[in-house]
Design a protein around this motif. Structure first.
Motif, mmCIF file in Angstrom:
data_model
loop_
_atom_site.group_PDB
_atom_site.id
_atom_site.type_symbol
_atom_site.label_atom_id
_atom_site.label_comp_id
_atom_site.label_asym_id
_atom_site.label_seq_id
_atom_site.Cartn_x
_atom_site.Cartn_y
_atom_site.Cartn_z
ATOM 1 N N SER A 9 21.126 -0.671 -10.580
ATOM 2 C CA SER A 9 21.996 -1.175 -11.638
ATOM 3 C C SER A 9 21.869 -0.314 -12.877
ATOM 4 C CB SER A 9 21.648 -2.632 -11.966
ATOM 5 O OG SER A 9 20.343 -2.717 -12.497
ATOM 6 N N VAL A 10 22.890 -0.406 -13.715
ATOM 7 C CA VAL A 10 22.934 0.314 -14.981
ATOM 8 C C VAL A 10 23.355 -0.675 -16.066
ATOM 9 C CG1 VAL A 10 24.006 2.190 -16.259
ATOM 10 C CG2 VAL A 10 23.548 2.460 -13.817
ATOM 11 N N SER A 18 10.305 7.847 -18.551
ATOM 12 C CA SER A 18 9.370 6.726 -18.607
ATOM 13 C C SER A 18 10.053 5.433 -19.027
ATOM 14 C CB SER A 18 8.231 7.044 -19.568
ATOM 15 O OG SER A 18 8.728 7.260 -20.873
ATOM 16 N N LYS A 19 11.174 5.549 -19.694
ATOM 17 C CA LYS A 19 11.899 4.365 -20.156
ATOM 18 C C LYS A 19 13.146 4.106 -19.332
ATOM 19 C CE LYS A 19 10.391 4.660 -24.993
ATOM 20 N NZ LYS A 19 10.838 4.703 -26.425
ATOM 21 N N PHE A 20 13.387 4.910 -18.313
ATOM 22 C CA PHE A 20 14.607 4.791 -17.491
ATOM 23 C C PHE A 20 15.842 4.727 -18.393
ATOM 24 C CE2 PHE A 20 11.997 4.327 -13.892
ATOM 25 C CZ PHE A 20 10.993 3.425 -14.186
ATOM 26 N N SER A 80 18.044 0.945 -13.377
ATOM 27 C CA SER A 80 16.940 0.426 -12.573
ATOM 28 C C SER A 80 16.279 1.570 -11.830
ATOM 29 C CB SER A 80 17.456 -0.610 -11.563
ATOM 30 O OG SER A 80 18.406 -0.004 -10.699
ATOM 31 N N TYR A 81 15.017 1.378 -11.516
ATOM 32 C CA TYR A 81 14.303 2.432 -10.805
ATOM 33 C C TYR A 81 14.942 2.643 -9.431
ATOM 34 C CZ TYR A 81 10.760 4.886 -8.167
ATOM 35 O OH TYR A 81 10.108 5.791 -7.383
#
Lengths: 113, 113
Positions: free
Chosen positions: A3-4, A70-72, A26-27
């Motif tokens: 997801s975005v 690191s924060k996506f 999302s990762y």
């Protein structure tokens, strides 16, 4: 599921103000990241994209975006907006070089003259 | 260079009538092809994508169907339109690989009355 998300639904700025639009995903492994712009009544146009290398990416019309792994996040910035920047902005992610592109819900930017 | 064409640009159709939107891509071979819908004030919803002739993947159950009769042709159809089918339909293409970027056509405005 991949997801975005985009932080703001509608942003209103005066000309010459600075802009930052947030985007998080999302990762999902390897990502290619994009920002698209849709001017009123028009189709989506590519503003900029990130595949690898320097996490600060420069695009057209003075826009830039920074990838923070690191924060996506992949936030879009412009130091000084113009009335002509009034449009809807979409963040998109391609996960793992697949065929699917996941789009955020969009942020509408209104720049007041 | 690659180009994508989509037509018709605008159409008004009565409820229960059929629909056919066409999209062709030039300047590339074996593209991935997509149909998105953008409802007013909402983001992009992926309807269908295709990785090759005759290969169609549907993302959401709906009143629409898609076909890919040729490598660079993608058609969106409906046998009987519903009011809820109104929206802005966008065809798009991409090519596999690390430089995978999605590019959009001009869009088709559909109003079902």
């Amino acid at each position: 599921a991949q997801s975005v998300s985009q932080h703001n639904h509608h942003v209103i700025l005066s000309e010459a103000a600075s802009l930052e639009l947030g985007c998080n995903y999302s990762y999902g492994g390897t990502v290619n990241l994009f920002w698209y712009v849709q001017y009123p009544g028009q189709h989506l146009q590519l503003l900029l994209k990130y595949f690898s290398g320097d996490p600060l990416v420069k695009g057209i019309k003075g826009f830039e975006a920074e990838f923070i792994k690191s924060k996506f996040s992949f936030n879009l910035r412009k130091p000084s907006v113009q009335w002509s920047d009034t449009a809807e902005y979409f963040c998109a992610v391609n996960f793992n070089y697949g065929q699917n592109f996941v789009f955020g819900p969009g942020t509408r930017l209104s720049v007041l003259p | 260079s690659q180009t994508i064409h989509q037509w018709p640009a605008t159409l008004v159709q009565p409820v229960g009538s059929p629909l056919s939107l066409e999209c062709t891509v030039e300047g590339t071979s074996n593209p991935n092809l997509y149909w998105y819908r953008q409802a007013a004030g909402r983001g992009l919803q992926l309807l269908f994508y295709s990785v090759g002739i005759g290969q169609i993947s549907s993302e959401v159950p709906q009143n629409l169907s898609a076909s890919r009769p040729q490598d660079r042709q993608f058609i969106l159809s409906s046998k009987k339109l519903l009011l809820s089918d109104s929206g802005f339909y966008l065809c798009a293409w991409s090519v596999w690989g690390t430089g995978n970027t999605i590019y959009f056509g001009e869009g088709s405005w559909l109003t079902v009355v």
